[in-house]
Design an enzyme around this catalytic site. Structure first.
Site, PDB file in Angstrom:
ATOM      1  CB  SER A  97      -0.955  -0.053   1.195  1.00  0.00           C
ATOM      2  OG  SER A  97      -1.991   0.880   1.052  1.00  0.00           O
ATOM      3  CG  ASP A 227      -6.716  -3.102  -3.201  1.00  0.00           C
ATOM      4  OD1 ASP A 227      -7.335  -2.243  -2.534  1.00  0.00           O
ATOM      5  OD2 ASP A 227      -5.493  -3.309  -3.089  1.00  0.00           O
ATOM      6  CG  HIS A 256      -5.559  -2.618   0.431  1.00  0.00           C
ATOM      7  ND1 HIS A 256      -4.809  -2.209  -0.648  1.00  0.00           N
ATOM      8  CD2 HIS A 256      -5.060  -1.943   1.508  1.00  0.00           C
ATOM      9  CE1 HIS A 256      -3.903  -1.328  -0.261  1.00  0.00           C
ATOM     10  NE2 HIS A 256      -4.029  -1.152   1.040  1.00  0.00           N
TER      11      HIS A 256
END
Length: 276
Positions: A97, A227, A256
């Site tokens: 991320s 995601d 995610h």
């Protein structure tokens, strides 16, 4: 507890496990978490005879709750200071991320010999926010809503994110883990509100295009196509097109937070890439 102190006086917490003679793997966490988000991967690679390192980004976890420097240039500079302090060579940098953005920004600037390979998992590059140059991005209003929720009730916001979109626990067939939700909240609440607020701009508005085009080392890009935090179509496939030596791995239906929900898939893929 281990810390380095950066040039601007910020204390950066880090974990460093395994033989100093082994190849180092450096893990970069997402917003608003900490090095603890990598527990599963660190234990896995430690048991596979690697040296494993993870740090708490400034303003996150056990590092200084900074009011300044909460942007990608400083994040990457902090990583460079950590790599220098630990004399990391031929390292593999893995970022999830926001941590994926940090990896791209650092690797593009790293001294020769410091980095061997990189991995971007559910990562924010090339750029998240919608603009004329990035019509598939998320509207700025999405990130404004993040900031508003953080200011209004950070503790509740930090339950809502893992309970819902982060791990896909809002999907009908999801196997919900209260422990995972609580651990996300615990990590988030350890950090500083000002740093977390600033970091929303850093992960959503930083353009990593130039970083990606500069990197000529092997890069694995891993992304779940469900995601809900960093939408697949505007991230992983675009990043791979910009990389000189990139490989895309797409995971049908994964969320995610796939490193936590599906380590049995992620870890062997990482090991194969690192050893390949």
């Amino acid at each position: 507890m281990s810390f380095i102190t950066t040039k601007d006086g910020t204390e950066i917490f880090y974990k460093d496990w395994g033989s100093k003679d082994a190849q180092p793997i450096v893990f970069h966490h997402g917003w608003p978490l900490s090095a603890d988000d990598w527990d599963n991967q660190m234990l896995f690679f430690l048991h596979n005879d690697f040296r494993v390192i993870a740090h708490d980004r400034r303003g996150h976890g056990r590092s200084t709750q900074t009011a300044h420097g909460n942007e990608m240039d400083t994040y990457a500079a902090d990583v460079a200071e950590l790599a220098e302090a630990l004399d990391l060579r031929n390292a593999v940098h893995i970022g999830h991320s926001t941590g994926g953005g940090e990896v791209a920004h650092y690797v593009a600037r790293a001294k020769p010999g410091r980095v061997a390979k990189a991995v971007l998992i559910g990562a924010v590059p090339p750029i998240m926010v919608k603009s004329e140059k990035n019509p598939g991005g998320l509207p700025i209003e999405v990130f404004d809503a993040f900031r508003a929720a953080l200011v209004a009730n950070r503790a509740q916001f930090y339950y809502d994110v893992p309970t819902g979109p982060f791990y896909g626990f809002n999907r009908p067939a999801a196997k919900v883990s209260q422990g995972i939700i609580d651990n996300w909240w615990r990590q988030g609440m350890m950090g500083g509100a000002k740093a977390h607020y600033d970091c929303i701009k850093a992960f959503s508005e930083t353009d990593f295009t130039e970083d990606l085009t500069k990197i000529d080392l092997p890069v694995l890009v891993m992304h779940g196509d469900d995601d809900q935090i960093v939408p697949y179509a505007d991230s992983a496939p675009l990043s791979v097109k910009l990389l000189k030596n990139g490989t895309l791995k797409t995971y049908a239906g994964l969320p995610h937070g796939l490193c936590t929900t599906h380590p049995e898939i992620v870890n062997p893929e990482l090991l194969a890439f690192i050893k390949g």
